[in-house]
Design a protein around this motif. Structure first.
Motif, PDB file in Angstrom:
ATOM      1  N   LYS A   1       0.938  -1.157  -0.104  1.00 46.18           N
ATOM      2  CA  LYS A   1      -0.093   0.096   0.142  1.00 46.18           C
ATOM      3  C   LYS A   1       0.836   1.325   0.020  1.00 46.18           C
ATOM      4  CE  LYS A   1      -4.300  -2.059   2.133  1.00 46.18           C
ATOM      5  NZ  LYS A   1      -5.390  -1.626   3.129  1.00 46.18           N
ATOM      6  N   THR A   2       2.185   1.195  -0.194  1.00 44.69           N
ATOM      7  CA  THR A   2       3.140   2.451  -0.016  1.00 44.69           C
ATOM      8  C   THR A   2       3.810   2.594  -1.470  1.00 44.69           C
ATOM      9  OG1 THR A   2       4.711   1.160   0.889  1.00 44.69           O
ATOM     10  CG2 THR A   2       3.298   2.432   2.408  1.00 44.69           C
ATOM     11  N   ASN A   3       4.738   1.823  -1.741  1.00 48.22           N
ATOM     12  CA  ASN A   3       5.728   2.154  -2.697  1.00 48.22           C
ATOM     13  C   ASN A   3       6.388   0.729  -3.283  1.00 48.22           C
ATOM     14  OD1 ASN A   3       8.309   1.768  -1.501  1.00 48.22           O
ATOM     15  ND2 ASN A   3       7.335   3.482  -0.233  1.00 48.22           N
ATOM     16  N   THR A   4       6.936   0.757  -4.662  1.00 41.59           N
ATOM     17  CA  THR A   4       7.673  -0.300  -5.070  1.00 41.59           C
ATOM     18  C   THR A   4       9.103   0.388  -5.428  1.00 41.59           C
ATOM     19  OG1 THR A   4       5.865  -1.526  -5.707  1.00 41.59           O
ATOM     20  CG2 THR A   4       7.818  -2.133  -7.028  1.00 41.59           C
ATOM     21  N   GLN A   5      10.165  -0.364  -5.359  1.00 44.70           N
ATOM     22  CA  GLN A   5      11.315   0.214  -5.694  1.00 44.70           C
ATOM     23  C   GLN A   5      11.938  -0.657  -6.950  1.00 44.70           C
ATOM     24  OE1 GLN A   5      13.483   1.062  -2.459  1.00 44.70           O
ATOM     25  NE2 GLN A   5      15.437   2.248  -3.457  1.00 44.70           N
ATOM     26  N   VAL A   6      12.442   0.083  -7.995  1.00 48.09           N
ATOM     27  CA  VAL A   6      12.851  -0.305  -9.376  1.00 48.09           C
ATOM     28  C   VAL A   6      14.301  -0.098  -9.533  1.00 48.09           C
ATOM     29  CG1 VAL A   6      12.420  -0.303 -11.632  1.00 48.09           C
ATOM     30  CG2 VAL A   6      10.595   0.260 -10.374  1.00 48.09           C
ATOM     31  N   TYR A   7      14.946  -1.078  -9.743  1.00 49.37           N
ATOM     32  CA  TYR A   7      16.599  -1.077  -9.844  1.00 49.37           C
ATOM     33  C   TYR A   7      16.775  -1.827 -11.207  1.00 49.37           C
ATOM     34  CZ  TYR A   7      16.502  -1.602  -4.573  1.00 49.37           C
ATOM     35  OH  TYR A   7      16.370  -1.098  -3.393  1.00 49.37           O
TER      36      TYR A   7
ATOM     37  N   LYS B   1      11.339   5.278  -6.740  1.00 50.50           N
ATOM     38  CA  LYS B   1      10.277   4.530  -6.421  1.00 50.50           C
ATOM     39  C   LYS B   1       9.039   4.849  -6.812  1.00 50.50           C
ATOM     40  CE  LYS B   1      12.305   4.302  -1.424  1.00 50.50           C
ATOM     41  NZ  LYS B   1      12.250   4.566  -0.052  1.00 50.50           N
ATOM     42  N   VAL B   2       8.084   3.988  -7.030  1.00 46.77           N
ATOM     43  CA  VAL B   2       6.802   4.120  -7.713  1.00 46.77           C
ATOM     44  C   VAL B   2       5.759   3.718  -6.430  1.00 46.77           C
ATOM     45  CG1 VAL B   2       7.409   4.033  -9.974  1.00 46.77           C
ATOM     46  CG2 VAL B   2       6.376   2.080  -8.579  1.00 46.77           C
TER      47      VAL B   2
ATOM     48  N   ILE C   1       7.743   2.137 -19.093  1.00 45.26           N
ATOM     49  CA  ILE C   1       6.466   2.518 -18.647  1.00 45.26           C
ATOM     50  C   ILE C   1       6.165   1.684 -17.528  1.00 45.26           C
ATOM     51  CG2 ILE C   1       3.999   2.079 -19.055  1.00 45.26           C
ATOM     52  CD1 ILE C   1       4.554   4.546 -20.526  1.00 45.26           C
ATOM     53  N   VAL C   2       5.715   2.300 -16.470  1.00 49.89           N
ATOM     54  CA  VAL C   2       5.528   1.678 -15.132  1.00 49.89           C
ATOM     55  C   VAL C   2       4.220   2.022 -14.551  1.00 49.89           C
ATOM     56  CG1 VAL C   2       6.392   1.263 -12.937  1.00 49.89           C
ATOM     57  CG2 VAL C   2       7.977   1.648 -14.644  1.00 49.89           C
ATOM     58  N   VAL C   3       3.232   1.193 -14.594  1.00 48.97           N
ATOM     59  CA  VAL C   3       1.943   1.697 -13.970  1.00 48.97           C
ATOM     60  C   VAL C   3       1.827   0.825 -12.672  1.00 48.97           C
ATOM     61  CG1 VAL C   3      -0.687   1.513 -14.272  1.00 48.97           C
ATOM     62  CG2 VAL C   3       0.825   1.364 -16.436  1.00 48.97           C
ATOM     63  N   SER C   4       1.463   1.934 -11.570  1.00 47.87           N
ATOM     64  CA  SER C   4       1.395   1.098 -10.420  1.00 47.87           C
ATOM     65  C   SER C   4      -0.046   1.457  -9.787  1.00 47.87           C
ATOM     66  CB  SER C   4       2.532   1.470  -9.571  1.00 47.87           C
ATOM     67  OG  SER C   4       2.695   2.941  -9.399  1.00 47.87           O
TER      68      SER C   4
ATOM     69  N   SER D   1      -4.376   4.635  -9.795  1.00 47.46           N
ATOM     70  CA  SER D   1      -3.058   4.331 -10.384  1.00 47.46           C
ATOM     71  C   SER D   1      -2.122   5.451 -10.906  1.00 47.46           C
ATOM     72  CB  SER D   1      -3.597   3.422 -11.755  1.00 47.46           C
ATOM     73  OG  SER D   1      -4.229   2.509 -11.425  1.00 47.46           O
ATOM     74  N   LYS D   2      -0.820   5.023 -10.817  1.00 48.61           N
ATOM     75  CA  LYS D   2       0.075   6.129 -11.178  1.00 48.61           C
ATOM     76  C   LYS D   2       0.689   5.702 -12.520  1.00 48.61           C
ATOM     77  CE  LYS D   2      -0.417   8.707  -7.414  1.00 48.61           C
ATOM     78  NZ  LYS D   2      -0.793  10.293  -7.638  1.00 48.61           N
ATOM     79  N   ILE D   3       0.793   6.584 -13.356  1.00 50.39           N
ATOM     80  CA  ILE D   3       1.531   5.932 -14.767  1.00 50.39           C
ATOM     81  C   ILE D   3       2.910   6.971 -14.688  1.00 50.39           C
ATOM     82  CG2 ILE D   3       1.505   6.112 -17.393  1.00 50.39           C
ATOM     83  CD1 ILE D   3      -1.730   6.134 -17.119  1.00 50.39           C
ATOM     84  N   ASN D   4       3.981   6.174 -14.680  1.00 51.49           N
ATOM     85  CA  ASN D   4       5.249   6.790 -14.780  1.00 51.49           C
ATOM     86  C   ASN D   4       6.058   6.313 -16.010  1.00 51.49           C
ATOM     87  OD1 ASN D   4       5.578   7.431 -11.648  1.00 51.49           O
ATOM     88  ND2 ASN D   4       4.849   5.484 -11.742  1.00 51.49           N
ATOM     89  N   PHE D   5       6.814   7.024 -16.502  1.00 54.97           N
ATOM     90  CA  PHE D   5       7.540   7.031 -17.762  1.00 54.97           C
ATOM     91  C   PHE D   5       9.231   7.497 -17.272  1.00 54.97           C
ATOM     92  CE2 PHE D   5       9.087   7.610 -22.131  1.00 54.97           C
ATOM     93  CZ  PHE D   5       8.762   6.424 -22.668  1.00 54.97           C
TER      94      PHE D   5
END
Length: 636
Positions: A252-258, A273-274, A289-292, A308-312
């Motif tokens: 329910k908070t965030n996800t980290q991408v490496y 972080k998304v 493209i990262v949809v969270s 939802s959040k859309i990150n590029f």
């Protein structure tokens, strides 16, 4: 033709039923199966095999003989939640003393088995290969590999308590290779275990652990290791030069991408972080493209809305390339990558399109009704259908093609089809069949369709002789002018009986639907982030089945060839519908012709609470005759 299925448990009931039906002789089922123990659950698989959970184990049934395809009793009673069906494959996994598919540090399992439910062969079991405990078990498709992590018996005390990885070939059921994660006997003060799904590459295996990611050769040699801890899953680009590792800290908070290089080094200085859980991750030439999905339910009002959040993200730095992310104000229900940008639809209502540089491509976000049931391409533009409205819009500008949206009362069931003969779109909602001319966009009411028992049509299709509409208890055929050719209504059993039916027509296992869901679930199973979100063509029928044929045809195995042939065949429901109803001789299943609405076959289920499944591709009725017996009837 009328068949009678007698429930054998009650001879007194049999006597009275026989007397009431004037001693009409019962016709034997095509096949009879004794599963040997009490039946707890029946599941119809993608391949048409009926998998039965019993008090003694797991049984498989496939018409062709009275013999079981398999009867797996090694683990005793198997519950439905202990069976995992592997998408895009003929495999199932039995997982006991653990939760299948969930990667948790405490989620060790002592019993796992992989079964080919078409051939009946047990391809892997923890007992066969002496595994004490299994922490993760992942089937990799289309490579047809099973990757296991855990503790294996044998080799002395040091080896039996050292974390181990093994890769098995599911086409042969044999071990490919295995290795220890650390040297047996080596002591460490830190907790060491596999933390997520390994990534199978061409020449190595990447294993995420609580202490970092390990790259291992088939001989167990460590090529590299890093300190990126607790990764849940990974994806790579097509040439496997870039690896992206996803670590979910809190759902329910965030996800980290490496980003990890081919040598194991962290490429990005700061891992972005998304917010929320990643639901869509795609590697594109322009970036990532990262949809969270951020879920704040149960939190304070200060946590903000669930959406939802859309990150590029930049592939080189991990920085967000968009100065201003598009607002969603809800959860992304549809997401498609186009040549000029990304197109997305929100469950709460709304469609928008954004270029890869973050520039809005629509003049303004399109307002729609809630629950977008369909987004598809047509020669006229993008058609969308929600629970409240429908329209076609220009994919370049977002301008509406129809002069105004088609509005209707909010309903759960909205059906549509394209009438190519008359070049028009057909949409049925709220007891009304609308026709929209593809050239002029003129909207008209073609017919009022009133079904009994307050049902709405759940099926709409264009046939050679008219327009077909169907629901659980109703069938109708209209001519192309909207005049009713027939309306067949078969009353449902009494509510008390109907509510207790397990299976039934309302829960017929649609293999086409199952296949589509499976493809969505297994889109990233091979670990390569490819674009599987292609916007489909509205007029292209059978695309999912054709995709299945192509996919299964590439597998050099008899079970995959069987799946390939199965989806080349026409569904049994193409020209008929099966309706559970109160027939003259009792509750039963009626096969009704879609061409003329006439009953072609009746199967009487002499049971007030019948339990059955219908395979609509194979045309088979599976009926639970008693606690240990299943009948199979040919419905073709």
């Amino acid at each position: 033709m009328k068949l009678k299925l007698y429930h054998l448990k009650n001879t007194l009931l049999l006597f009275f039923v026989t007397a009431m039906t004037f001693a009409q002789k019962a016709e034997a089922p095509d096949y009879t199966y004794d599963v040997g123990a009490g039946i707890n659950d029946m599941t119809l698989t993608l391949g048409g095999t009926l998998v039965v959970c019993t008090n003694d184990g797991l049984a498989g049934i496939k018409p062709g003989s009275n013999e079981l395809v398999f009867n797996f009793t090694d683990y005793g009673s198997v519950k439905p939640e202990e069976v995992q069906y592997i998408p895009n494959s003929p495999y199932l996994m039995v997982d006991q003393n653990g939760v299948g598919g969930i990667k948790a540090l405490s989620g060790f399992s002592s019993k796992k088995a992989v079964i080919d439910y078409i051939s009946g062969e047990v391809l892997f079991s923890t007992e066969k290969y002496d595994w004490k405990t299994v922490q993760t078990a992942d089937v990799m498709m289309p490579e047809n590999k099973l990757v296991i992590s855990g503790l294996q018996k044998g080799g002395g005390q040091a080896e039996s308590v050292t974390p181990k990885i093994a890769v098995y070939d599911l086409l042969t059921g044999e071990l490919d290779y295995s290795f220890f994660l650390i040297k047996p006997g080596k002591t460490t003060a830190k907790y060491f275990a596999v933390s997520g799904t390994p990534l199978l590459l061409k020449d190595k295996l990447l294993v995420p652990t609580t202490q970092g990611i390990y790259a291992k050769t088939k001989t167990g040699e460590t090529l590299w290791e890093n300190k990126v801890k607790g990764v849940n899953w990974m994806v790579t680009n097509e040439d496997e030069s870039d690896i992206y590792a996803i670590e979910m800290n809190d759902a329910k908070t965030n996800t980290q991408v490496y980003k990890i290089g081919a040598n194991g080094a962290e490429i990005w200085k700061d891992a972005p972080k998304v917010q929320g859980v990643v639901s869509n991750f795609q590697i594109l030439p322009q970036g990532l493209i990262v949809v969270s999905d951020k879920d704040t339910s149960g939190k304070s009002i200060l946590a903000g809305r669930s959406e939802s959040k859309i990150n590029f993200l930049s592939a080189s730095t991990g920085e967000d390339l968009w100065d201003k992310a598009p607002k969603t104000k809800g959860f992304v229900q549809h997401f498609y990558v186009m040549d000029d940008g990304v197109l997305f639809g929100i469950y709460e209502g709304g469609i928008n399109k954004v270029s890869f540089d973050g520039t809005p491509l629509f003049k303004k976000p399109l307002k729609t009704g809630e629950d977008i049931k369909l987004m598809a391409e047509t020669p006229n533009g993008l058609i969308y259908i929600t629970s409240e409205d429908a329209n076609i819009v220009d994919l370049k500008t977002g301008d509406q093609v129809w002069k105004k949206p088609l509005k209707y009362k909010s309903v759960n069931s909205v059906t549509s089809a394209f009438d190519a003969k008359n070049n028009r779109y057909l949409i049925n909602a709220d007891d009304e069949l609308f026709a929209i001319d593809a050239e002029s966009s003129e909207i008209s009411t073609l017919a009022k369709v009133k079904f009994e028992e307050k049902e709405y049509p759940s099926t709409l299709s264009v046939r050679d002789n008219g327009i077909y509409l169907g629901s659980d208890q109703n069938m109708a055929l209209l001519d192309f002018d909207g005049d009713t050719q027939y309306h067949t209504y078969l009353k449902s059993p009494g509510r008390s009986t109907f509510g207790k039916i397990v299976g039934g027509v309302t829960a017929v296992a649609s293999t086409a639907l199952t296949m589509t869901s499976a493809m969505a679930a297994g889109a990233n199973m091979r670990g390569h982030a490819v674009n599987t979100n292609n916007l489909r063509n509205y007029n292209e029928y059978g695309r999912e089945a054709k995709r299945a044929q192509d996919m299964f045809a590439g597998m050099a195995d008899a079970s995959f060839e069987y799946l390939n042939k199965r989806f080349k065949a026409s569904a049994a429901t193409e020209n008929a519908q099966f309706i559970l109803t109160k027939l003259d001789d009792g509750t039963g299943l009626a096969k009704v012709s879609k061409a003329n609405g006439e009953i072609e076959k009746e199967i009487i289920l002499e049971d007030k609470k019948p339990e059955y499944k219908v395979d609509d591709y194979g045309g088979v009725l599976y009926y639970k005759a008693d606690n240990k017996t299943i009948y199979a009837y040919n419905l073709n």
